[in-house]
Design an enzyme around this catalytic site. Structure first.
Site, short mmCIF file in Angstrom:
data_model
loop_
_atom_site.label_atom_id
_atom_site.label_comp_id
_atom_site.label_asym_id
_atom_site.label_seq_id
_atom_site.Cartn_x
_atom_site.Cartn_y
_atom_site.Cartn_z
N THR A 1 0.85 -1.20 0.00
CA THR A 1 0.00 0.00 0.00
C THR A 1 0.88 1.25 0.00
OG1 THR A 1 -0.20 -0.31 2.38
CG2 THR A 1 -2.08 -0.97 1.06
N ALA B 1 3.29 4.22 -2.28
CA ALA B 1 2.93 5.28 -3.23
C ALA B 1 2.57 4.69 -4.60
CB ALA B 1 4.09 6.26 -3.36
N GLY C 1 1.93 1.45 -5.62
CA GLY C 1 0.81 0.51 -5.62
C GLY C 1 -0.51 1.26 -5.61
N GLY D 1 8.54 3.03 -16.61
CA GLY D 1 8.49 4.28 -17.36
C GLY D 1 8.44 5.45 -16.40
N SER E 1 7.03 7.76 -14.14
CA SER E 1 5.70 7.75 -13.52
C SER E 1 5.79 8.05 -12.03
CB SER E 1 5.04 6.40 -13.76
OG SER E 1 5.92 5.34 -13.43
N ALA F 1 4.61 8.73 -8.64
CA ALA F 1 3.32 8.26 -8.14
C ALA F 1 2.32 9.40 -7.92
CB ALA F 1 3.53 7.47 -6.85
N LYS G 1 18.87 3.77 -13.71
CA LYS G 1 18.58 5.22 -13.81
C LYS G 1 18.49 5.84 -12.42
CE LYS G 1 14.10 5.00 -12.53
NZ LYS G 1 13.45 5.76 -11.45
N ASN H 1 15.32 9.55 -5.42
CA ASN H 1 16.74 9.32 -5.72
C ASN H 1 17.46 10.66 -5.93
OD1 ASN H 1 17.35 6.25 -6.07
ND2 ASN H 1 15.32 6.55 -6.94
N GLU I 1 15.87 3.35 -4.37
CA GLU I 1 16.38 2.11 -4.96
C GLU I 1 17.80 2.26 -5.56
OE1 GLU I 1 15.01 -0.74 -4.60
OE2 GLU I 1 12.92 -0.86 -5.21
N1 LIG Z 1 6.88 6.05 -6.13
C1 LIG Z 1 7.04 6.13 -7.42
O1 LIG Z 1 6.84 7.20 -8.03
C2 LIG Z 1 7.43 4.92 -8.21
C3 LIG Z 1 7.94 3.79 -7.61
N2 LIG Z 1 8.31 2.72 -8.37
C4 LIG Z 1 8.91 1.54 -7.77
O2 LIG Z 1 7.92 0.84 -7.04
C5 LIG Z 1 8.53 0.15 -5.95
C6 LIG Z 1 7.76 0.51 -4.68
O3 LIG Z 1 7.97 1.89 -4.48
P1 LIG Z 1 6.99 2.85 -3.70
O4 LIG Z 1 5.58 2.40 -3.79
O5 LIG Z 1 7.30 4.20 -4.16
O6 LIG Z 1 7.54 2.63 -2.22
P2 LIG Z 1 6.89 3.17 -0.88
O7 LIG Z 1 8.00 3.30 0.07
O8 LIG Z 1 5.99 4.31 -1.15
O9 LIG Z 1 5.95 1.95 -0.45
C7 LIG Z 1 6.40 0.65 -0.27
C8 LIG Z 1 5.27 -0.11 0.36
O10 LIG Z 1 5.64 -1.50 0.43
C9 LIG Z 1 5.33 -1.90 1.75
N3 LIG Z 1 6.08 -3.07 2.12
C10 LIG Z 1 7.39 -3.17 2.40
N4 LIG Z 1 7.68 -4.45 2.72
C11 LIG Z 1 6.52 -5.13 2.62
C12 LIG Z 1 6.15 -6.48 2.82
N5 LIG Z 1 7.07 -7.38 3.19
N6 LIG Z 1 4.84 -6.85 2.65
C13 LIG Z 1 3.91 -5.96 2.26
N7 LIG Z 1 4.21 -4.65 2.07
C14 LIG Z 1 5.49 -4.28 2.24
C15 LIG Z 1 5.65 -0.71 2.59
O11 LIG Z 1 5.12 -0.84 3.90
P3 LIG Z 1 5.69 0.15 5.07
O12 LIG Z 1 4.87 1.39 4.94
O13 LIG Z 1 5.42 -0.62 6.33
O14 LIG Z 1 7.14 0.35 4.83
C16 LIG Z 1 4.97 0.37 1.77
O15 LIG Z 1 3.59 0.38 1.96
C17 LIG Z 1 10.01 0.61 -5.91
O16 LIG Z 1 10.82 -0.37 -6.48
C18 LIG Z 1 10.00 1.87 -6.76
O17 LIG Z 1 11.23 2.10 -7.41
C19 LIG Z 1 8.11 2.71 -9.71
C20 LIG Z 1 7.60 3.80 -10.34
C21 LIG Z 1 7.27 4.99 -9.66
O1 LIG Z 2 10.79 5.62 -10.59
C1 LIG Z 2 10.23 6.65 -10.35
C2 LIG Z 2 9.53 7.44 -11.37
O2 LIG Z 2 9.41 6.77 -12.57
C3 LIG Z 2 10.23 7.19 -8.97
O3 LIG Z 2 11.45 7.73 -8.72
P1 LIG Z 2 11.98 7.83 -7.22
O4 LIG Z 2 11.99 6.43 -6.67
O5 LIG Z 2 13.35 8.43 -7.35
O6 LIG Z 2 11.04 8.73 -6.50
#
Ligand SMILES: NC(=O)C1=CN([C@@H]2O[C@H](COP(=O)(O)OP(=O)(O)OC[C@H]3O[C@@H](n4cnc5c(N)ncnc54)[C@H](OP(=O)(O)O)[C@@H]3O)[C@@H](O)[C@H]2O)C=CC1
Ligand SMILES: O=C(CO)COP(=O)(O)O
Length: 332
Positions: free
Chosen positions: A9, A11, A13, A138, A140, A142, A193, A258, A283
């Site tokens: 749950t 950003a 997702g 791509g 994006s 969140a 990246k 990042n 990451e």
């Molecule tokens: N944010 C963005 O703009 C983008 C992110 N991504 C990629 O998506 C991936 C996730 O990033 P993002 O959503 O931003 O990260 P966040 O830190 O916003 O969220 C990660 C979520 O995963 C949860 N989590 C961690 N471990 C577990 C587990 N074992 N079981 C269930 N839930 C778990 C966290 O819970 P808790 O709150 O307890 O830590 C949190 O809710 C990364 O690899 C990122 O690079 C890709 C594109 C864009």
């Molecule tokens: O991958 C992302 C946008 O596409 C999110 O970038 P950050 O993890 O650096 O916030």
């Protein structure tokens, strides 16, 4: 219409849940934090990660993984790279039927110096619960996706037909998804990246200038392809949304975590202190180490990834990036 389960749950997702619910699919999110799950169900918000933005009211969230997997056709992995292995073990325990798995984590397999797709396929292999594997990559950020701002991405699978079908499920009038079949290229680009973005943030923090930043991004793109080509990545991928698009965004937007870490490294003049003071998901730190080890393994000479490893892992002063990164660059 599909039954879609999103793991995490966080950003990303959450914003994808919103896109898919907007498209009329039945979306269930699984989270481990009860307050986040309640916030989504009751307030239709995810205040922890996305402030006051209101989401599609049809999104359901739960802390019960078994219930979340009740009728899943498509499972989206929305957790950071470090959490993937343990999450998959839990999913296999409760999965009821074969599912299409779509990964969104932007990282690599540290243990085997390999691709996340290979790691995920291996983890699911014995259970036979994975019908197909795909990944969504791509530019994006969140919060922008959550606000329904125009965004274009690649849906990658080894099988183009699978990518085409899945791209349709995500696509709408603000989310433009293109099918692609160079999974290795997309994964390498997506993971590396982030390290380039930390470097670009360092240059920004030191006010090195726009010329320097653009040049650093160029070095990064070349070195990303050099490393990617060891995995059979195709050059075209480094020009599409997963490649060029995400590199430009992450290495220049102040909304990127990042890039923000890079700015803080310049501010504190130390990666160690900056990382202690910045606890969001970044990451690019893990990717820097993997890129460094990949270069050693394949005997590749890189300038940016070598310098970033020294800054992030050996507490080399970040100014070294400006001093060294443009010396002896190898272009494609
Ligand atoms: N944010 C963005 O703009 C983008 C992110 N991504 C990629 O998506 C991936 C996730 O990033 P993002 O959503 O931003 O990260 P966040 O830190 O916003 O969220 C990660 C979520 O995963 C949860 N989590 C961690 N471990 C577990 C587990 N074992 N079981 C269930 N839930 C778990 C966290 O819970 P808790 O709150 O307890 O830590 C949190 O809710 C990364 O690899 C990122 O690079 C890709 C594109 C864009
Ligand atoms: O991958 C992302 C946008 O596409 C999110 O970038 P950050 O993890 O650096 O916030």
């Amino acid at each position: 219409m599909k039954n879609i389960t999103i793991i995490g749950t966080g950003a990303y997702g959450t914003c994808l849940a919103n896109v898919l619910a907007d498209n009329g699919h039945s979306v269930v999110m699984y989270g481990i934090v009860e307050t986040q799950v309640n916030d989504l169900n009751i307030n239709h918000k995810n205040s922890t990660f996305l402030g006051d933005i209101k989401f599609n009211q049809n999104i359901k969230a739960t802390t019960d993984l078994s219930a979340a997997l009740e009728k899943t056709d498509i499972l989206i992995l929305g957790v950071p790279t470090v959490a993937l292995k343990s999450v998959i073990k839990d999913i296999i325990k409760y999965a009821k039927n074969e599912m299409i798995i779509i990964n969104t984590a932007k990282g690599l397999d540290e243990e085997n110096l390999g691709l996340l797709s290979d790691l995920i396929k291996r983890e699911f292999a014995e259970s036979k619960m994975m019908k197909e594997y795909a990944a969504l990559y791509g530019p994006s950020i969140a919060s922008e996706v959550a606000q329904r701002k125009p965004t274009a991405l690649m849906l990658c699978s080894d099988k183009l037909e699978v990518a085409k079908d899945l791209a349709k499920i995500f696509s709408n009038e603000y989310f433009y998804v293109y099918p692609w079949n160079d999974l290795a290229g997309c994964e390498i680009a997506a993971a590396l990246k982030n390290t380039v973005a930390i470097g670009s943030g360092i240059l920004f923090g030191f006010e090195a200038g726009d010329n320097a930043q653009a040049s650093l991004i160029t070095v990064g793109a070349n070195e990303m392809f050099l490393i990617g080509s060891q995995f059979g990545a195709r050059l075209e991928t480094f020009f599409n949304f997963a490649g060029l698009g995400d590199l430009i965004l992450t290495a220049s937007s102040q909304k990127s975590r990042n890039f923000t870490l890079g700015r803080k490294i310049a501010k504190y003049n130390s990666a160690k202190i900056a990382m202690e003071n910045y606890k969001l998901t970044v990451e690019g730190v893990g990717s820097a180490k993997i890129a460094f080890n990949l270069c050693k393994k394949y005997n590749l000479k890189t300038s940016l990834f070598e310098n970033m490893f020294q800054i992030l892992y050996n507490d080399t002063k970040p100014i070294a990036l400006i001093n060294n990164v443009f010396n002896d660059v190898k272009l494609v």
